[in-house]
Design an enzyme around this catalytic site. Structure first.
Site, PDB file in Angstrom:
ATOM      1  N   LYS A   1       5.976  23.889 -12.495  1.00 57.94           N
ATOM      2  CA  LYS A   1       5.195  22.705 -12.112  1.00 57.94           C
ATOM      3  C   LYS A   1       5.080  22.597 -10.597  1.00 57.94           C
ATOM      4  CE  LYS A   1       3.973  18.082 -13.067  1.00 57.94           C
ATOM      5  NZ  LYS A   1       3.998  16.958 -13.955  1.00 57.94           N
TER       6      LYS A   1
ATOM      7  N   LYS B   1       2.266  11.963 -10.514  1.00 61.15           N
ATOM      8  CA  LYS B   1       1.319  11.184 -11.312  1.00 61.15           C
ATOM      9  C   LYS B   1       1.968   9.872 -11.734  1.00 61.15           C
ATOM     10  CE  LYS B   1      -1.960  14.432 -13.275  1.00 61.15           C
ATOM     11  NZ  LYS B   1      -2.495  15.047 -14.499  1.00 61.15           N
TER      12      LYS B   1
ATOM     13  N   GLU C   1      -5.185  17.589  -8.410  1.00 59.68           N
ATOM     14  CA  GLU C   1      -5.870  18.059  -9.623  1.00 59.68           C
ATOM     15  C   GLU C   1      -7.363  18.302  -9.417  1.00 59.68           C
ATOM     16  OE1 GLU C   1      -4.209  16.436 -13.319  1.00 59.68           O
ATOM     17  OE2 GLU C   1      -6.236  16.522 -14.110  1.00 59.68           O
TER      18      GLU C   1
ATOM     19  N   ASN D   1      -2.649  20.079 -18.026  1.00 64.49           N
ATOM     20  CA  ASN D   1      -3.183  19.225 -19.091  1.00 64.49           C
ATOM     21  C   ASN D   1      -3.380  19.997 -20.393  1.00 64.49           C
ATOM     22  OD1 ASN D   1      -3.364  16.995 -17.362  1.00 64.49           O
ATOM     23  ND2 ASN D   1      -5.286  17.762 -16.521  1.00 64.49           N
TER      24      ASN D   1
ATOM     25  N   HIS E   1      -3.322  18.320 -23.744  1.00 64.93           N
ATOM     26  CA  HIS E   1      -3.228  16.881 -23.507  1.00 64.93           C
ATOM     27  C   HIS E   1      -4.465  16.094 -23.923  1.00 64.93           C
ATOM     28  CE1 HIS E   1       0.542  17.706 -21.658  1.00 64.93           C
ATOM     29  NE2 HIS E   1       0.711  16.456 -21.289  1.00 64.93           N
TER      30      HIS E   1
ATOM     31  N   ARG F   1      -4.371  22.472 -11.020  1.00 67.37           N
ATOM     32  CA  ARG F   1      -3.438  21.558 -11.688  1.00 67.37           C
ATOM     33  C   ARG F   1      -3.925  21.155 -13.081  1.00 67.37           C
ATOM     34  NH1 ARG F   1       0.079  16.542  -9.199  1.00 67.37           N
ATOM     35  NH2 ARG F   1       0.960  15.886 -11.186  1.00 67.37           N
TER      36      ARG F   1
ATOM     37  N   GLU G   1       6.756  19.442 -24.524  1.00 70.87           N
ATOM     38  CA  GLU G   1       6.238  19.570 -23.155  1.00 70.87           C
ATOM     39  C   GLU G   1       6.795  20.839 -22.498  1.00 70.87           C
ATOM     40  OE1 GLU G   1       3.447  18.167 -20.893  1.00 70.87           O
ATOM     41  OE2 GLU G   1       4.255  16.424 -21.932  1.00 70.87           O
TER      42      GLU G   1
ATOM     43  N   ARG H   1       0.824  -1.228   0.000  1.00 73.85           N
ATOM     44  CA  ARG H   1       0.000   0.000   0.000  1.00 73.85           C
ATOM     45  C   ARG H   1       0.855   1.274   0.000  1.00 73.85           C
ATOM     46  NH1 ARG H   1      -2.967  -3.089   3.771  1.00 73.85           N
ATOM     47  NH2 ARG H   1      -4.677  -4.139   2.710  1.00 73.85           N
TER      48      ARG H   1
ATOM     49  N   HIS I   1      -3.554  12.981 -26.052  1.00 77.76           N
ATOM     50  CA  HIS I   1      -3.853  11.591 -25.694  1.00 77.76           C
ATOM     51  C   HIS I   1      -4.683  10.921 -26.792  1.00 77.76           C
ATOM     52  CE1 HIS I   1      -3.107  12.321 -21.106  1.00 77.76           C
ATOM     53  NE2 HIS I   1      -1.995  12.269 -21.821  1.00 77.76           N
TER      54      HIS I   1
ATOM     55  N   HIS J   1       4.988  11.305 -27.040  1.00 80.24           N
ATOM     56  CA  HIS J   1       4.021  12.080 -26.261  1.00 80.24           C
ATOM     57  C   HIS J   1       4.165  13.595 -26.470  1.00 80.24           C
ATOM     58  CE1 HIS J   1       1.384  13.312 -23.068  1.00 80.24           C
ATOM     59  NE2 HIS J   1       2.364  13.905 -22.415  1.00 80.24           N
TER      60      HIS J   1
HETATM   61  N1  GLY Z   1       1.652  15.914 -16.567  1.00 78.71           N
HETATM   62  C1  GLY Z   1       0.622  16.686 -15.987  1.00 78.71           C
HETATM   63  C2  GLY Z   1       0.621  16.643 -14.504  1.00 78.71           C
HETATM   64  O1  GLY Z   1       1.553  16.154 -13.903  1.00 78.71           O
HETATM   65  O2  GLY Z   1      -0.348  17.054 -13.892  1.00 78.71           O
END
Ligand code: GLY
Length: 359
Positions: A220, A136, A230, A238, A241, A234, A178, A114, A245, A258
């Site tokens: 970031k 993430k 998020e 995205n 994105h 946050r 990015e 866990r 995606h 990516h």
């Molecule tokens: N890659 C986007 C984030 O970490 O929220």
């Protein structure tokens, strides 16, 4: 060169060490781990494994490169591997590689007992400016990219910008996509730096890379500290994105890097912003298009179709966008730029309308 440090005020808080020599700094911390567990891929481990683990004594799991590692089979193998190394709850899983390696290794660490600690040593520009920071972790599902994962903040990140010299041109360009996303979130200062320094960026000037990675990580860190899970702000990260995606999924995971998909997604987000009446800085789309082209990135969907040979039909893309995890009640929700440093976070856009704008 002196290493830069950026603190991420998440829970727990941690430091991102940035610059040439960060991997050597990581060596002593890694040597003190019991057991010493490392997750990497064969290419990266062949190039940089000995810098982190000079005597080659770490228990090392080598996963396939890139998106091929991001499935349940490899995640299961990683968790079994950690268990096989007799790690207990005080243990820590180290990753050495790009974003896919920290995604799978970080998720395996979050699942084992866990949750044990993770430390990331990102070796691609994309992972240094974005993926390794913020916690993430995920694997892909056939229904979409990164649909199975958790937030698991690392204990530390060592971003050695010296290793970027060994990246392929395609991978390096993907990282620039990015970095450009981060610049559109951060604002004029970082965007202007990228515009002024295209030549030094493309030649991978060490000092400049350190500066750009640190600027992206600072942005970031600020966003993640304010909203680690998020729930709100946050979502800015995205930007581009939802398009990216969908491009990756429709082309087949791993076919379009990516950051290249993100680059095209930024152009599409600007187009959507104009169509939705959100765009305030009318000069921004042309600026971004020029910058993308000068960084060697496809400036639009048509160029990406030409360079990859992937059909990337508008209908398929919009269908894939409908499965994005940021949507609500079947509506497509997009992050749209108003200007550099000024974003609209959740604009609901009708799928049919979106399809009509896609070239
Ligand atoms: N890659 C986007 C984030 O970490 O929220």
């Amino acid at each position: 060169m002196t290493l830069l440090r950026v603190e991420v005020d998440a829970s727990p808080a941690y430091t991102v060490h940035i610059g040439v020599g960060a991997l050597k700094l990581a060596r002593a911390a890694f040597a003190s781990e019991r057991p010493r567990v490392l997750i990497s891929d064969a290419r990266v481990h062949g190039l940089h494994g000995r810098t982190l683990d000079p005597d080659g004594e770490a228990r090392t799991l080598l996963l396939p490169e890139g998106e091929d590692a991001k499935d349940f089979a490899h995640l299961g193998a990683a968790v079994e591997f950690i268990a096989g190394a007799s790690m207990d709850r005080r243990g820590c899983v180290w990753t050495l590689g790009g974003g896919a390696i920290s995604d799978v290794g970080g998720l395996a660490a979050a699942m084992f007992m866990r949750g044990v600690a993770a430390v990331h040593c990102p070796t691609t520009l994309l992972a240094q400016v974005d993926a390794s920071v913020g916690g993430k972790t995920a694997v892909n599902l056939s229904a979409g990219k990164n649909l199975a994962g958790v937030f698991h903040q690392p204990r530390a990140v060592y971003a050695d910008t010296g290793v970027l010299a060994t990246q392929s041109d395609d991978e390096f360009r993907s990282g620039l996509g990015e970095a450009l996303k981060t610049a559109l979130i951060a604002g004029e200062e970082l965007l202007g730096l990228l515009e002024r320094e295209v030549v030094r960026l493309r030649s991978r000037d060490e000092g400049l890379l350190c500066e750009v990675v640190a600027a992206c990580v600072r942005t970031k860190a600020r966003v993640v500290a304010a909203d680690p899970l998020e729930a709100g702000g946050r979502k800015a990260l995205n930007l581009g994105h939802t398009f990216a995606h969908a491009i990756e999924q429709v082309a087949g995971f791993g076919k379009v890097p990516h950051g290249v998909a993100v680059a095209v997604g930024l152009g599409l987000a600007l187009r959507a912003s104009r169509e939705m009446g959100c765009l305030e800085d009318r000069a921004l789309p042309a600026r971004v298009e020029r910058l993308l082209a000068s960084l060697g990135l496809p400036p639009d969907l048509a160029s990406l179709r030409r360079s990859t040979g992937a059909p990337l039909g508008a209908r398929e893309l919009v269908r894939a966008m409908g499965q994005d995890k940021k949507n609500r009640s079947g509506e497509i929700r997009l992050v749209l730029p108003r200007a550099a440093g000024k974003l609209e976070l959740e604009v609901a856009v009708d799928g049919a309308l979106l399809e009509s704008w896609l070239p």
